[in-house]
Design an enzyme around this catalytic site. Structure first.
Site, PDB file in Angstrom:
ATOM      1  N   ARG A   1      -2.412  -2.194  -3.578  1.00  0.00           N
ATOM      2  CA  ARG A   1      -3.680  -1.515  -3.355  1.00  0.00           C
ATOM      3  C   ARG A   1      -3.663  -0.249  -4.202  1.00  0.00           C
ATOM      4  O   ARG A   1      -2.785   0.595  -4.041  1.00  0.00           O
ATOM      5  CB  ARG A   1      -3.832  -1.154  -1.879  1.00  0.00           C
ATOM      6  CG  ARG A   1      -5.014  -0.273  -1.627  1.00  0.00           C
ATOM      7  CD  ARG A   1      -5.284  -0.116  -0.153  1.00  0.00           C
ATOM      8  NE  ARG A   1      -6.542   0.564   0.048  1.00  0.00           N
ATOM      9  CZ  ARG A   1      -6.648   1.811   0.507  1.00  0.00           C
ATOM     10  NH1 ARG A   1      -5.580   2.496   0.843  1.00  0.00           N
ATOM     11  NH2 ARG A   1      -7.835   2.356   0.645  1.00  0.00           N
TER      12      ARG A   1
ATOM     13  N   GLU B   1      -8.168  -6.259   4.478  1.00  0.00           N
ATOM     14  CA  GLU B   1      -7.880  -5.850   3.104  1.00  0.00           C
ATOM     15  C   GLU B   1      -6.628  -6.516   2.557  1.00  0.00           C
ATOM     16  O   GLU B   1      -6.562  -6.855   1.382  1.00  0.00           O
ATOM     17  CB  GLU B   1      -7.731  -4.325   3.030  1.00  0.00           C
ATOM     18  CG  GLU B   1      -9.067  -3.619   3.215  1.00  0.00           C
ATOM     19  CD  GLU B   1      -8.973  -2.116   3.053  1.00  0.00           C
ATOM     20  OE1 GLU B   1      -9.108  -1.400   4.056  1.00  0.00           O
ATOM     21  OE2 GLU B   1      -8.729  -1.667   1.928  1.00  0.00           O
TER      22      GLU B   1
ATOM     23  N   ASN C   1       0.877  -1.166   0.000  1.00  0.00           N
ATOM     24  CA  ASN C   1       0.000   0.000   0.000  1.00  0.00           C
ATOM     25  C   ASN C   1       0.920   1.222   0.000  1.00  0.00           C
ATOM     26  O   ASN C   1       1.474   1.577   1.034  1.00  0.00           O
ATOM     27  CB  ASN C   1      -0.874  -0.061   1.257  1.00  0.00           C
ATOM     28  CG  ASN C   1      -1.943   1.020   1.264  1.00  0.00           C
ATOM     29  OD1 ASN C   1      -1.889   1.959   0.462  1.00  0.00           O
ATOM     30  ND2 ASN C   1      -2.896   0.894   2.164  1.00  0.00           N
TER      31      ASN C   1
ATOM     32  N   ASP D   1     -10.496  10.320  16.994  1.00  0.00           N
ATOM     33  CA  ASP D   1     -10.385   8.959  17.506  1.00  0.00           C
ATOM     34  C   ASP D   1     -11.687   8.563  18.224  1.00  0.00           C
ATOM     35  O   ASP D   1     -12.024   9.132  19.261  1.00  0.00           O
ATOM     36  CB  ASP D   1      -9.199   8.907  18.489  1.00  0.00           C
ATOM     37  CG  ASP D   1      -8.892   7.485  18.916  1.00  0.00           C
ATOM     38  OD1 ASP D   1      -9.830   6.671  19.017  1.00  0.00           O
ATOM     39  OD2 ASP D   1      -7.712   7.203  19.158  1.00  0.00           O
TER      40      ASP D   1
ATOM     41  N   ARG E   1     -13.412  13.734   8.008  1.00  0.00           N
ATOM     42  CA  ARG E   1     -14.166  14.233   6.847  1.00  0.00           C
ATOM     43  C   ARG E   1     -15.623  14.474   7.225  1.00  0.00           C
ATOM     44  O   ARG E   1     -16.208  13.717   7.996  1.00  0.00           O
ATOM     45  CB  ARG E   1     -14.130  13.217   5.693  1.00  0.00           C
ATOM     46  CG  ARG E   1     -12.762  12.965   5.131  1.00  0.00           C
ATOM     47  CD  ARG E   1     -12.857  12.118   3.865  1.00  0.00           C
ATOM     48  NE  ARG E   1     -11.566  11.562   3.503  1.00  0.00           N
ATOM     49  CZ  ARG E   1     -11.307  10.258   3.454  1.00  0.00           C
ATOM     50  NH1 ARG E   1     -12.245   9.369   3.701  1.00  0.00           N
ATOM     51  NH2 ARG E   1     -10.108   9.843   3.119  1.00  0.00           N
TER      52      ARG E   1
ATOM     53  N   HIS F   1     -18.650  -0.024   6.645  1.00  0.00           N
ATOM     54  CA  HIS F   1     -17.203  -0.034   6.900  1.00  0.00           C
ATOM     55  C   HIS F   1     -16.891   1.256   7.646  1.00  0.00           C
ATOM     56  O   HIS F   1     -16.897   2.342   7.054  1.00  0.00           O
ATOM     57  CB  HIS F   1     -16.440  -0.118   5.573  1.00  0.00           C
ATOM     58  CG  HIS F   1     -14.951   0.015   5.723  1.00  0.00           C
ATOM     59  ND1 HIS F   1     -14.078  -1.015   5.460  1.00  0.00           N
ATOM     60  CD2 HIS F   1     -14.175   1.057   6.122  1.00  0.00           C
ATOM     61  CE1 HIS F   1     -12.836  -0.615   5.704  1.00  0.00           C
ATOM     62  NE2 HIS F   1     -12.869   0.651   6.094  1.00  0.00           N
TER      63      HIS F   1
HETATM   64  P1  AMP Z   1      -9.454   1.913  11.010  1.00  0.00           P
HETATM   65  O1  AMP Z   1      -9.326   3.088  10.070  1.00  0.00           O
HETATM   66  O2  AMP Z   1     -10.273   0.796  10.446  1.00  0.00           O
HETATM   67  O3  AMP Z   1      -8.148   1.464  11.584  1.00  0.00           O
HETATM   68  O4  AMP Z   1     -10.310   2.462  12.269  1.00  0.00           O
HETATM   69  C1  AMP Z   1      -9.842   3.498  13.086  1.00  0.00           C
HETATM   70  C2  AMP Z   1     -10.950   3.941  14.035  1.00  0.00           C
HETATM   71  O5  AMP Z   1     -11.358   2.834  14.856  1.00  0.00           O
HETATM   72  C3  AMP Z   1     -10.524   5.049  14.991  1.00  0.00           C
HETATM   73  O6  AMP Z   1     -11.550   6.032  15.063  1.00  0.00           O
HETATM   74  C4  AMP Z   1     -10.418   4.328  16.327  1.00  0.00           C
HETATM   75  O7  AMP Z   1     -10.659   5.193  17.404  1.00  0.00           O
HETATM   76  C5  AMP Z   1     -11.523   3.302  16.185  1.00  0.00           C
HETATM   77  N1  AMP Z   1     -11.396   2.235  17.193  1.00  0.00           N
HETATM   78  C6  AMP Z   1     -10.468   1.265  17.266  1.00  0.00           C
HETATM   79  N2  AMP Z   1     -10.649   0.518  18.390  1.00  0.00           N
HETATM   80  C7  AMP Z   1     -11.717   1.048  19.040  1.00  0.00           C
HETATM   81  C8  AMP Z   1     -12.422   0.738  20.256  1.00  0.00           C
HETATM   82  N3  AMP Z   1     -12.060  -0.273  21.021  1.00  0.00           N
HETATM   83  N4  AMP Z   1     -13.474   1.515  20.594  1.00  0.00           N
HETATM   84  C9  AMP Z   1     -13.853   2.535  19.809  1.00  0.00           C
HETATM   85  N5  AMP Z   1     -13.245   2.871  18.669  1.00  0.00           N
HETATM   86  C10 AMP Z   1     -12.200   2.140  18.274  1.00  0.00           C
END
Ligand code: AMP
Length: 371
Positions: free
Chosen positions: A66, A356, A7, A254, A214, A181
């Site tokens: 990717r 992925e 990637n 987050d 976003r 997703h």
């Molecule tokens: P990704 O882009 O798929 O890696 O997802 C990232 C998002 O998942 C971020 O907003 C993280 O805060 C959220 N995330 C990961 N673990 C948790 C959790 N245990 N509780 C809430 N959100 C989470």
């Protein structure tokens, strides 16, 4: 077959080496362009060094890339040659941050290992089955013909992988359902008989759901208003792509921090969860109609797989569809695909982990063994 999944970003290169379900090595080379790693060729030398130890004398059989944008041409993964590389490059205007980086990665591999089979796996490909009434914007046709302005959809590799896994879980030959997703980027897809028929991201990944940084859907006139107020193109890009969404509403992108703050009573965090879950619930209602009655609602990616409170906020707004969560199952911490709804829910609500890299490696092995 040993597959290197790559990637490429403009200043980073994420990789994973897989043999079937086994991950033999993985890593991230960052700060490409700075003194230590001047270019993608140097990044690749570093990957080669890191991977060599893990492979213990064996070698990589093929590379899967990717690629974010496959435009209207690419509806499935393809074996890369010079013409394909140029075709990906011609799509640069549609994905100015991502496609040039992928092309740089492909060329660096070609240079280093001229005989290595390489496969491009496109984020847009799964959505090539969208009917025209779903991909058209109601703007003059000239914009489509001159600039390719239409809805493309993204996260396709993940949606396709999760659609297959969810079908398996519910014992269907192909999924008819809705996949959310929800990662830092987020999109929801309507799937009928295993094919994407609508999706929330559009011409770019900015459309649709409330995401980490976003905005998702807004009234386009807001841009015109802000331009009249003196905002530049760069200002608007930064505003909507990097400083909106959860971050715009709460100060952080987050979801973990947002849910914790909401639980401890912070009103802005509670509001952000309501805005994001309401938006998603509206899409789910619409897509339930689009697919002619969903047989499953599926959550995946970082938030979808881990944020029980957010899933609960979404499903609590879907009572009109007859959906009902089993809160014990929903709050279970598990990494396996499972149902989280009650037995009286009108159709199951599932959590299906996405992968992925596995999907790209599978597609790469498949294309190479057929070629
Ligand atoms: P990704 O882009 O798929 O890696 O997802 C990232 C998002 O998942 C971020 O907003 C993280 O805060 C959220 N995330 C990961 N673990 C948790 C959790 N245990 N509780 C809430 N959100 C989470």
């Amino acid at each position: 077959m040993i597959i290197l999944v790559i990637n490429s970003g403009s200043s980073s290169l994420k990789y994973q080496v897989r043999e079937g379900d086994d991950v033999l090595a993985e890593g991230l080379v960052e700060r490409i362009g700075e003194a230590e790693v001047p270019d993608h060729a140097a990044a690749l030398d570093r990957v080669d060094g890191e991977v060599a130890t893990a492979l213990g004398g064996r070698s990589i059989d093929a590379v899967g890339h990717r690629v974010v944008h496959g435009g209207e041409r690419f509806s499935e993964p393809v074996l890369i040659d010079n013409e394909i590389t140029r075709a990906i490059e011609r799509l640069n205007p549609l994905a100015p941050l991502h496609n040039p980086a992928a092309v740089t990665g492909i060329r660096a591999i070609t240079e280093k290992w001229p005989h290595m089979p390489q496969v491009a796996v496109f984020d847009t490909a799964f959505h090539r089955t969208l009917p025209e009434h779903a991909w058209r914007y109601a703007v003059p046709d000239e914009l489509y013909r001159r600039f390719g302005i239409r809805r493309y959809g993204f996260h396709g590799t993940s949606h396709a992988y999760v659609a297959r896994a969810a079908a398996e879980l519910v014992g269907a030959e192909a999924l008819t359902g809705i996949i959310a997703h929800l990662g830092n980027g987020a999109s929801v897809t309507a799937v009928r008989d295993g094919r994407s028929i609508d999706t929330s991201m559009g011409f770019t990944p900015l459309e649709g759901l409330v995401m980490g940084t976003r905005s998702g859907d807004i009234d386009p006139s807001i841009l015109l208003f802000l331009m009249r107020e003196g905002y530049s193109e760069q200002d608007l890009d930064a505003l909507l792509n990097r400083n909106s969404g959860l971050k715009g509403l709460t100060g952080t992108n987050d979801m973990r921090s947002v849910t914790e703050a909401a639980e401890s009573g912070t009103e802005r965090a509670q509001l952000a969860i309501e805005v994001a879950s309401y938006r998603l619930a509206k899409y789910v209602g619409g897509y339930h109609v689009a697919v002619g009655g969903a047989q499953a609602l599926v959550f995946t990616a970082g938030i979808g797989e881990n944020a029980a409170a957010f899933r609960s906020a979404v499903v609590s707004k879907l009572g009109a569809l007859g959906l009902e969560l089993d809160e014990d199952r929903n709050s279970e911490r598990s990494k396996v695909a499972r149902a989280i709804s009650t037995s009286s829910s009108a159709f199951p609500v599932l959590v299906v982990p996405t992968n992925e890299e596995a999907a790209i490696a599978e597609a790469t092995a498949d294309v190479v063994s057929r070629s």
